[in-house]
Design a protein around this motif. Sequence first.
Motif, mmCIF file in Angstrom:
data_model
loop_
_atom_site.group_PDB
_atom_site.id
_atom_site.type_symbol
_atom_site.label_atom_id
_atom_site.label_comp_id
_atom_site.label_asym_id
_atom_site.label_seq_id
_atom_site.Cartn_x
_atom_site.Cartn_y
_atom_site.Cartn_z
ATOM 1 N N ASN A 160 0.815 -1.209 0.000
ATOM 2 C CA ASN A 160 0.000 0.000 0.000
ATOM 3 C C ASN A 160 0.851 1.262 0.000
ATOM 4 O O ASN A 160 0.508 2.235 -0.673
ATOM 5 N N ILE A 161 1.938 1.270 0.748
ATOM 6 C CA ILE A 161 2.827 2.442 0.748
ATOM 7 C C ILE A 161 3.419 2.644 -0.647
ATOM 8 O O ILE A 161 3.481 3.777 -1.139
ATOM 9 N N TYR A 214 3.411 10.557 -6.363
ATOM 10 C CA TYR A 214 4.608 11.246 -6.810
ATOM 11 C C TYR A 214 4.997 10.925 -8.250
ATOM 12 O O TYR A 214 5.389 11.818 -8.993
ATOM 13 N N VAL A 215 4.896 9.695 -8.649
ATOM 14 C CA VAL A 215 5.316 9.333 -10.002
ATOM 15 C C VAL A 215 4.359 9.935 -11.024
ATOM 16 O O VAL A 215 4.801 10.504 -12.031
ATOM 17 N N LYS A 216 3.078 9.860 -10.784
ATOM 18 C CA LYS A 216 2.117 10.459 -11.723
ATOM 19 C C LYS A 216 2.277 11.972 -11.774
ATOM 20 O O LYS A 216 2.138 12.580 -12.831
ATOM 21 N N LYS A 217 2.568 12.590 -10.630
ATOM 22 C CA LYS A 217 2.774 14.040 -10.601
ATOM 23 C C LYS A 217 3.980 14.420 -11.451
ATOM 24 O O LYS A 217 3.934 15.390 -12.205
ATOM 25 N N ARG A 218 5.051 13.668 -11.351
ATOM 26 C CA ARG A 218 6.244 13.949 -12.151
ATOM 27 C C ARG A 218 5.967 13.763 -13.638
ATOM 28 O O ARG A 218 6.442 14.528 -14.473
#
Length: 72
Positions: free
Chosen positions: A51-52, A60-64
């Motif tokens: 889950n983490i 974070y990955v999608k935001k980047r």
Amino acid sequence: MIKDIITQLGGFLTALLAFFTVIGISFDWFTPQSINAFLLLLSSFVGLVINIYAVYKNTYVKKRLQEKKGEQ
């Protein structure tokens, strides 16, 4: 797959308990209840780690990726 590994670990610990009992070695804390409690803790820990990772990946990955698409 992870559930299968945890199940096999439980089987190994149970067999180890039986082996120790046969040869006359006993530990007060090494019981079927302690084995089940350990497996429950291990299963919960694996779920927490998954889950983490999912939260990290989704946040974070999608935001980047979105920031990189915006720069192009």
